[in-house]
Design an enzyme around this catalytic site. Sequence first.
Site, short mmCIF file in Angstrom:
data_model
loop_
_atom_site.label_atom_id
_atom_site.label_comp_id
_atom_site.label_asym_id
_atom_site.label_seq_id
_atom_site.Cartn_x
_atom_site.Cartn_y
_atom_site.Cartn_z
N ALA A 268 0.85 -1.18 0.00
CA ALA A 268 0.00 0.00 0.00
C ALA A 268 0.89 1.23 0.00
O ALA A 268 2.10 1.12 0.15
CB ALA A 268 -0.89 0.01 1.25
N GLU A 270 1.10 5.52 1.23
CA GLU A 270 0.54 6.49 2.16
C GLU A 270 0.32 7.88 1.57
O GLU A 270 0.40 8.87 2.31
CB GLU A 270 1.49 6.62 3.35
N GLU A 304 -0.23 2.61 7.02
CA GLU A 304 -0.38 3.73 6.08
C GLU A 304 -1.00 4.94 6.77
O GLU A 304 -0.59 6.08 6.53
CB GLU A 304 -1.21 3.33 4.85
N1 B3K Z 1 5.93 3.79 1.44
C1 B3K Z 1 5.34 2.71 0.69
C2 B3K Z 1 6.33 1.90 -0.05
C3 B3K Z 1 6.72 2.47 -1.34
C4 B3K Z 1 7.57 1.50 -2.10
C5 B3K Z 1 8.13 2.12 -3.31
N2 B3K Z 1 8.89 1.18 -4.10
C6 B3K Z 1 4.51 1.82 1.53
C7 B3K Z 1 4.79 1.84 2.97
O1 B3K Z 1 5.87 1.53 3.44
O2 B3K Z 1 3.93 2.19 3.71
ZN ZN Z 2 5.64 2.48 5.25
#
Ligand code: B3K
Ligand code: ZN
Length: 898
Positions: A268, A270, A304
Amino acid sequence: MLLQRDAQGQPIAIRRDDYAAPAYWIDTVDLTFDLDPAKTRVLNRMRLRRNPDVPTQPLRLDGDELNLARVLVDGQGATFRMEADQLVIDALPDAFDLEIFTTCCPVKNTKLMGLFVSEDTFFTQCEAEGFRRITYFLDRPDVMAMYTVTLRASKAAYPVLLSNGNLLEQGELPDGRHFAKWVDPFKKPAYLFALVAGKLVAREQRITARNGKAHLLQVYVRAGDLDKTEHAMNSLVNSVLWDEARFGLPLDLDRFMIVATSDFNMGAMENKGLNIFNTKYVLANQATATDADYSNIESVVGHEYFHNWSGDRVTCRDWFQLSLKEGLTVFRDQEFSQDLCADASARAVKRIEDVRVLRTAQFPEDAGPMAHPVRPDSYIEISNFYTVTIYEKGSEVVRMMQTLVGRKGFERGITLYFERFDGQAVTCDDFAQAIADANPDSDLARLLPQFKRWYSQAGTPRLAAQGHYDAAARSYTLSFTQSCPPTPGQATKEPFVLPVNLGLLAADGRALPLQREGESEATSGTRTVVLTEASEQIVFVNLDAEPVPSILRGFSAPVILDFDYSDAQLLTLLANDIDPFNRWEAGQRLALRSAVHAIAATSGAADASVLNDAYLEAMRSVLRDPALDAAFKELVLTLPSETYISEQLDVVDPQRVHTVREAMRAQLATALVADWEQAYEANQDTGAYSPDPLSSGRRALAGMALVNLCLAARISGDTVWPGKTLQRFKDAGNMTDRFNALHALVSSGHALAAPALARFHALFKNEALVIDKWFSLQAGAADRGGDILPLVKQLMKHPDFSIKNPNRARSVIFSYCSANPGAFHRPDASGYVWWSDRVIELDAINPQVAARLARALDRWSKLAEPYRSAAQEAIARVASRPDLSKDTHEVVTRALAA
Ligand code: B3K
Ligand code: ZN
C-alpha cells in the site's frame, strides 16, 4: 543527483555523502490532467524560486518516459536542453512561473510506477521516483510544495475523480466529460502525490475525533467488493483513535480516503489523504479472507494511516533516510496491533510473529550480498532498498530507543520530534536527537553517538554469553561478548548499545529475585542491562544455586544470542519462564539444535528420529496445557523454518535441510497423534466468525492439528482423518477453516487434495485474491520427488495466470522460488534455470518485481555443491543481459560480488 548512468550506460551509485540541497524550491504546483488511457495530457504550472543557500546552478528537472510538448518560463517559450532524462534550463530569474506540458501513456505502463491503468481505472504510484513519470519535476523528497489538482475525464468511464486533500469544485464539461478540482492543504514532496479515476464505490463512515473534529472516512473499491470493506474501515477507525490516544497525533484532514487496486507492486502507499492499497490489504469477508489476511489488513491500514504523521507531516530529507519514516511507522503499526490485543498472551504472540519475520527474512539479508545499514550509504536503485532491514530492523532500532527511555519517555520524544520538525524533510539523526533531548537523563541521551551505530553499521551483531556460578560467593556472573561480522563495504564494526532484558530462574522454574553486585536490595521480574563494550560482565548476588538465565526477554535487541544452554535448562525455560517470548525461544532452540545435529550427521538413518523424547514430551505438555492460549501453542509447536535452519549452517545442502525438517514434522505428527486429536476437538468450533486473536488462535491450532493428523495418516495409511479433513473443507463456515483443511490435504500429499483443489477453484473462480491462494498453495507445497517444478510450469499456463499482475506472479513464481526451498534447490539446477528465465521475463515488464525475485538466490555462496556453482551460473546468466533494468542489475551484480 545528476545523471544516473555513466558514459558506458552503466548505472551509477548515488551516495549519501553527496547530498546537496536543491538549487530551486517549488512552492506551488497546479496540475491539470486530461485522463486518457492511451494519451494522458498533463499541464504542470509551478512557482519556483532559487535556493539562496546554494551557488547558482541550472534547473534540472527529472523525467522518465514522458513526451514533452511545451516549456514556458513566465509565459514565454524557454530555452532548455535535455541531458539524458533531465530537462535542464539555464539563466533563470530568482523567482518565476514554469509551465510544462507533457503526455504519457498509462495503458502501456506495466512498471506500475507513475500513472497506470488497472481494470479500467487510473491509479498512481509515485514513491520513490514515480512522479517524474507523470511530469518533469524536482523529484526528491526535500522539495515540498502545495498542490492543486484538476482531473478531467469521460464521466461515463471515470465517474469518480480523486486526488489528495479536499474537493474544492466539480462539474460538467462538454462531450460527456467532467472535472474535479482538489486542493491539498499541506505541502508535500512529490512522492506523496496521488490520483485515482474510475468506476468505484465507497464505504463511508463519519467519525468525531477526541478533539471534537468531524472527519469523513472512505474506502473505495470496485462495485462487487463493497461487502469486503468493513474490516478495513474498522481498522481505519481504530487507527485514527489509537494515534490520538497513544501519541496525541490527530487526523489533520476533513476527508481520509483508501482506494484498493488489484495491480500494485507492494502492499500500500501512504499518499496524503488518499492511500492507495493492494486489494490484498483491504478486501476481506469471512468467506474469502483468512485470519492472517484480517490481521495483515489491520497492520497495513494502520501503517499507512500512521504515515500521515510519520512520513507525510515530517518526511525524509533524502532516500537514505527512508527508515526515518519506515522503521518508525513499522514500530507504530506493531505497537498498534499489540495495543488492540485484549491480553498479554496475545501481545506476546504478536511480538513472536514480528521477531520471526525479522529472523527469517532480515537476518539473512544482513548476512548476504544486499546487507546494508538501516541508513544506507549508497544505492543504484532506491526501490531495492525498501527492505526488511529498513523496515523491520529499523523498527527494532526505534523499539530499543523506547526500551532505553521508557514508554512515557518515548511518547515525550515523539511529541518533541513532531513539534520540532512538522512540515519539514529531516534525517534519522534528527529523530534520534529528539527522542534523546526529550529524555536528557536517559541511557539513550548518555549513549547517543554510540547508539547511532545501529543506523550506520550493517550486519546482525552476535552476543555471546557465558554463565559462571560461584557457590562460595553465592554469585552468578554473566560474561557478555559482542561482535558483528563484516558486511559488503564494512570490514570492521564497533560495539553496539544493546539493551538486554533478563531474568533468572531456579532449576525448578521459580523466578528468582535479581540483585546486582553493589545493590542493597533485590528486585523481581525483568531487568534491562545496557551493554556497550565488546566484553563485559554482570554479577548477580545472593543466589543459593546456579540459576537458569533468561536472556533477551521480549527480544530486546535484534542480535543473535549464543548461550550454551543445556537441554534441561531450555526445558525449564520452556515450561516456566515468565517471559512468553523466551518460553517460545527455548522450544525453538531445542528444535534447532536437533535439526543442526541431524543435518551434520553423515548417516541418513538419523533422519527418522531427529527429535528426542524430552522435546516431544515438552511439546505434548504445551499442547495439553490448559493455561496456555491456542495461538501461543501453535507458535511453540511450529518448527523453525528451512530458511532459519539454513542460516545456522556454514554450508547449506538445501535437500538435506528439507529432508531433516520433513522428518521432524513427521515425528511431531506421529508421536503426538492423540494430542493433536484432542487439540483439534477442543478448538474446531470457534462459533460465529470473528477475527480476534483468541478465536483466530484457536482456528490456527485446529488447522495445525489437521495438518499433523493428515501427515500422520499418510504415514500410517489411515484414511479417517483425510476424510474428516475433506468434510471440514466442504463444510467450513469461513476461509480460515476451509483453507487450513485444504492445506492439510495438499501438504500431506493425500489423493483427496486434487478434488479439493478443483472444488476450491470452482467455488472462488471470481475472487482474485482467493485464486492467488490457490496458486500459492500449490507452488509452495512440499516437494515429493521433484514434482513441484513441473507443476509450477503447468500453473503458469493456467488461463487464470498472468505474469503482469504482481499478486499473481508472486503467488506462483515467488511461492516457488522464495518460499519453497526444498522444491526450488534441485540437484539438476533446473529450478535455478527456470528462475533466471522468469527474472529476465519479468524485468522487461516490471523491474521492481523482477528485482525482488532476483533476490531469491541472495544466499547462493553458502550453498553446497552442486547447488552453489549452478546458482552462480544462473545469476551470471541474468547479469549478462545487456538491457537489464537498474533494479535487477544492482541485485545480481551485488550477488555475484559476494
Ligand atoms: N511507502 C510505501 C512503499 C513504497 C515502495 C516504493 N517502491 C509503503 C509503505 O511503506 O507504507
Ligand atoms: Zn511504510
